[in-house]
Scaffold this motif. Structure first.
Motif, PDB file in Angstrom:
ATOM      1  N   GLY A  68      76.871  27.789 103.871  1.00  0.00           N
ATOM      2  CA  GLY A  68      76.817  28.583 103.065  1.00  0.00           C
ATOM      3  C   GLY A  68      77.530  29.970 103.654  1.00  0.00           C
ATOM      4  O   GLY A  68      77.546  30.998 103.036  1.00  0.00           O
ATOM      5  N   THR A  69      77.846  29.756 104.877  1.00  0.00           N
ATOM      6  CA  THR A  69      78.095  30.941 105.717  1.00  0.00           C
ATOM      7  C   THR A  69      79.774  30.645 106.207  1.00  0.00           C
ATOM      8  O   THR A  69      80.271  29.470 106.509  1.00  0.00           O
ATOM      9  CB  THR A  69      77.349  31.643 106.701  1.00  0.00           C
ATOM     10  N   TYR A  70      80.443  31.786 106.671  1.00  0.00           N
ATOM     11  CA  TYR A  70      81.708  31.451 107.351  1.00  0.00           C
ATOM     12  C   TYR A  70      82.251  32.621 108.220  1.00  0.00           C
ATOM     13  O   TYR A  70      81.627  33.659 108.074  1.00  0.00           O
ATOM     14  CB  TYR A  70      82.826  31.199 106.071  1.00  0.00           C
ATOM     15  N   ILE A  71      83.032  32.448 109.199  1.00  0.00           N
ATOM     16  CA  ILE A  71      83.640  33.146 110.125  1.00  0.00           C
ATOM     17  C   ILE A  71      85.055  33.159 110.080  1.00  0.00           C
ATOM     18  O   ILE A  71      85.560  31.891 110.338  1.00  0.00           O
ATOM     19  CB  ILE A  71      82.755  33.286 111.494  1.00  0.00           C
ATOM     20  N   THR A  72      85.976  34.330 110.231  1.00  0.00           N
ATOM     21  CA  THR A  72      87.331  34.142 110.648  1.00  0.00           C
ATOM     22  C   THR A  72      87.694  34.517 111.938  1.00  0.00           C
ATOM     23  O   THR A  72      89.111  34.476 112.117  1.00  0.00           O
ATOM     24  CB  THR A  72      88.100  34.675 109.345  1.00  0.00           C
ATOM     25  N   CYS A  81      79.498  33.137 101.993  1.00  0.00           N
ATOM     26  CA  CYS A  81      80.388  32.659 101.276  1.00  0.00           C
ATOM     27  C   CYS A  81      80.349  33.670  99.959  1.00  0.00           C
ATOM     28  O   CYS A  81      79.140  33.792  99.209  1.00  0.00           O
ATOM     29  CB  CYS A  81      80.411  31.128 100.889  1.00  0.00           C
ATOM     30  N   THR A  82      81.507  33.837  99.410  1.00  0.00           N
ATOM     31  CA  THR A  82      81.491  34.514  97.997  1.00  0.00           C
ATOM     32  C   THR A  82      81.180  33.505  96.946  1.00  0.00           C
ATOM     33  O   THR A  82      81.688  32.522  97.006  1.00  0.00           O
ATOM     34  CB  THR A  82      82.912  35.075  97.963  1.00  0.00           C
ATOM     35  N   GLN A  83      80.533  34.117  95.807  1.00  0.00           N
ATOM     36  CA  GLN A  83      80.165  33.167  94.771  1.00  0.00           C
ATOM     37  C   GLN A  83      81.152  33.559  93.605  1.00  0.00           C
ATOM     38  O   GLN A  83      81.033  34.705  93.224  1.00  0.00           O
ATOM     39  CB  GLN A  83      78.616  33.420  94.147  1.00  0.00           C
ATOM     40  N   CYS A  84      81.625  32.686  92.937  1.00  0.00           N
ATOM     41  CA  CYS A  84      82.433  32.878  91.740  1.00  0.00           C
ATOM     42  C   CYS A  84      81.624  33.027  90.497  1.00  0.00           C
ATOM     43  O   CYS A  84      80.885  32.032  90.202  1.00  0.00           O
ATOM     44  CB  CYS A  84      83.438  31.902  91.456  1.00  0.00           C
ATOM     45  N   ILE A  85      81.687  34.135  89.732  1.00  0.00           N
ATOM     46  CA  ILE A  85      80.665  34.213  88.631  1.00  0.00           C
ATOM     47  C   ILE A  85      81.460  34.806  87.379  1.00  0.00           C
ATOM     48  O   ILE A  85      82.517  35.252  87.367  1.00  0.00           O
ATOM     49  CB  ILE A  85      79.625  35.040  88.959  1.00  0.00           C
ATOM     50  N   GLY A  86      80.765  34.371  86.202  1.00  0.00           N
ATOM     51  CA  GLY A  86      81.250  35.052  84.860  1.00  0.00           C
ATOM     52  C   GLY A  86      82.555  34.295  84.575  1.00  0.00           C
ATOM     53  O   GLY A  86      82.525  33.002  84.681  1.00  0.00           O
TER      54      GLY A  86
END
Length: 285
Positions: A68-72, A81-86
């Motif tokens: 649920g996490t990331y690093i670049t 992590c970004t959640q896509c909503i709507g």
């Protein structure tokens, strides 16, 4: 340089073997020697966060991000992590080395490069105004979807040309006069072909009309000939009947004439017969 640090050399060899056999996605990817038997990590493997900058074992300097996490980059913490909503949808799932990629449902589009939000997709004749759309003002047009309105560019036309005012979706244009001989090269090249096709199409109804007129004229001629023949036949028949009627009249007149003189002949004959009988009597006596 590593010749003066035999222990460090052995440690690097051990770390290389460990990375090849245990897991290449875990630990430090690039490091530099620092002090006795020490190394300092300059960059972690993709998806790994920095645990400590320097240490004896490069594999212990970086650890993978939690689910649920990331690093670049190379940092001590991972991002959520970004959640896509709507009205968004997930175009690409989040991984330990990349964030979630969101998309927007039809009729909308991403409001920024990261698509952190969606905005209404503007039609032709409209332009974006924040998260909504607004109609182009007078004197401007938009001929592309979700684009900024532009000024009408045509303000004057050559002599003989008429200026056609622009609208919400198209720029102003100059219209040539109806009898103008100005043509583009493409029009000049295609004009003979078009004219030939038009001439062939124009001759077709004329030919059909001529054939119909010819058939009609032929029918009229045949009708006139038949009518004349019928009239001649009727006249001949009437003349023949009239001739027969005259002959009958002549025969009747002749018969009547003969009947008119016949009594006299009969009377004369009677006198002659009486005289004859008297003469014969006298002879006998």
């Amino acid at each position: 340089m590593l010749a003066g640090f035999p222990g460090l050399y052995s440690l690097l060899i051990f770390s290389l073997v460990l990375n090849l056999t245990v897991g290449v996605d875990v630990g430090c990817q690039n490091w530099t020697p620092s002090g006795k038997n020490y190394v300092c990590c300059t960059s972690c493997k993709p998806g790994n966060r920095l645990v400590k900058r320097c240490g004896y074992d490069p594999a212990e300097l970086c650890k993978p991000c939690e689910p649920g996490t990331y690093i670049t980059g190379t940092d001590f913490s991972c991002d959520i992590c970004t959640q896509c909503i709507g009205i968004q949808f997930v175009a690409k799932n989040c991984t330990s080395s990349s964030d979630t990629v969101c998309g927007c449902k039809p009729g909308f589009r991403c409001g920024d490069a990261k698509c952190s939000h969606c905005v209404t997709e503007c039609k032709k004749g409209e332009e974006p105004k924040g998260r909504v759309c607004g109609q182009c003002p007078e004197g401007k047009f938009s001929d592309k979807i979700h684009s900024t309105c532009k000024e009408w560019t045509k303000s004057s036309c050559p002599d003989g040309y008429k200026l056609k005012k622009g609208n919400l979706t198209s720029d102003s244009t100059c219209i040539p006069p109806p009898s103008s001989s100005v043509r583009t090269v493409t029009e000049q090249e295609t004009l003979p072909v078009i004219s030939k096709e038009k001439d062939e199409m124009n001759w077709l109804p004329v030919l059909i009309a001529a054939m119909i007129a010819g058939l009609a004229l032929l029918c009229i001629i045949l009708s006139v000939v038949a009518y004349v023949k019928a009239q001649n036949k009727t006249k001949k028949k009437a003349k023949t009947e009239q001739g027969n009627s005259d002959d009958s009249t002549i025969m009747v007149v002749e018969q009547e004439h003969c009947s008119f003189h016949h009594p006299e002949q009969e009377q004369g004959g009677s006198s002659q017969s009486i005289n004859t009988e008297n003469s014969e009597s006298k002879l006998i006596v």
